[in-house]
Design an enzyme around this catalytic site. Structure first.
Site: not given
Ligand code: MRU
Length: 363
Positions: A53, A244
């Site tokens: 993730r 994201d």
């Molecule tokens: O649901 P996730 O764990 O994939 O969410 C990740 C995030 O929100 C992070 O802050 C984002 O991907 C930035 S990673 C450099």
């Protein structure tokens, strides 16, 4: 990054066994399990179920997914259809589509499937290196922001708040939000990090706390609702988060709860920085609130909490078993609440003109 003295990344191509390997992040920090990805379905499952993730890592996994799809596709049409399925595994992080498209466009230029497979593998590995280097540079560019606060405080501890995990586990190396923290720590600056636990899946409490602890960085895990209180009492000097998907106009989608931290930071005059590689900009979008797709995940992730008990990782139910739950995974922080972006090309303000000054061709 180093875990117990050994260099490790969250994903890599193992040349001996010819498979893609990942750290299964669902089980951290209590169990350290490495899993093999052998097919496009494996990559899709790993992204959907969040073995992997974090935006840059999802992008790299998607890129290796093209390689895995090429291994098992007999025709170009099948390969293209598989890539479409990989891109749909999670909707919010734009890096996924970017990584898949980047590799696929190179692969489609090759004649034979042997060439396609080799190209996919090599391009995916190059993307992993590119993201690692992006994060190293984000650290370099973010460092002066922390140095400046440290100077202003006459060397007293700089308190940085972060949300979710935008660390090396999410990004191959260094992380985005954490890269300036490592750079500051390595320069001997006294820092302390407030780590939002980040419900429902606790990426902050499980992953960011683990990463920072392994590097020796002082940190404290707090509930998601504590940040505003800490800011009102002068206990936060700056906020750094990842993203994201960020629009060309500077609206930021990040883990649910980020927006509330940005509001509290604004109300308390605390700088709120977003660290990101260029691969997380979506140059096609301007209005984040209207246009960024927000993932809704299984409500059971809200209803159950995972933890370590009597030697194993378990899930326990919190609300009454009949109560419905909703699981919005991301929110959008409007550009007006963002102090600046820390990118691999430098720091800029959160508006289209400044962003385009760093990235004139939109990449
Ligand atoms: O649901 P996730 O764990 O994939 O969410 C990740 C995030 O929100 C992070 O802050 C984002 O991907 C930035 S990673 C450099």
């Amino acid at each position: 990054m180093k875990v117990d003295g050994k260099n490790i990344r969250p994903i890599w191509f193992d040349t001996e066994s010819q498979v893609v390997r990942i750290i299964d992040q669902r089980l951290l920090p209590h169990e350290f399990v490495i899993t093999d990805l052998k097919t496009a379905d494996d990559a899709i499952m790993a992204i959907k179920e969040m073995y992997v993730r974090g935006a840059p890592l999802i992008g790299v996994t998607g890129a290796y997914g093209v390689y895995l799809a090429a291994l098992h596709s007999e025709t170009e049409d099948k390969l293209i259809a598989e890539c479409r399925r990989i891109k749909a595994a999670r909707p919010t992080a734009v890096n996924l589509a970017w990584g898949v498209d980047k590799v696929l466009s190179e692969v489609l230029k090759k004649e034979t499937f042997a060439e396609k497979i080799e190209t996919a593998r090599d391009r995916a590995s190059e993307i992993a290196e590119f993201e690692a280097e992006n994060c190293r540079k984000i650290g370099e560019h973010g460092l002066p922001l922390i140095q400046e606060i440290s100077r202003r405080k006459n060397g007293k501890t700089v308190n940085i708040l972060t949300h979710c995990n935008a660390g090396w586990l999410a990004c191959i190396e260094y992380g985005t939000a954490t890269a300036p923290m490592y750079a500051a720590y390595n320069k001997g600056i006294d820092i302390h990090v407030w780590v939002d636990e980040t419900r429902p899946l606790n990426q902050g409490a499980r992953l960011t706390a683990w990463e920072l602890g392994k590097h020796g960085i002082e940190h404290t895990v707090i509930t998601d609702n504590a940040g505003g209180h800490l800011m009102q009492h002068g206990m936060v000097d700056m906020v750094i988060v990842g993203t994201d998907r960020t629009t060309a106009a500077g609206d930021v989608a990040n883990k649910i709860g980020t927006y509330l931290k940005a509001l509290a930071a604004k109300d308390n005059n605390i700088p709120f920085y977003v660290a990101l590689p260029s691969t997380t900009f979506d140059w096609t979008l301007k209005d984040g609130l209207r246009d960024i797709p927000i993932e809704e995940r299984n409500p059971d992730e809200v209803r159950y909490v995972q933890g370590f008990d009597k030697g194993s990782v378990r899930n326990v139910l919190v609300p009454p078993k009949e109560s419905p739950a909703a699981n919005y995974a991301f929110d959008v922080t409007p550009a007006r609440l963002v102090t600046g972006f820390i990118t691999e090309r430098g720091v800029c303000r959160a508006n289209e003109q400044d962003i385009r000054r760093l990235f004139p061709s939109g990449s």
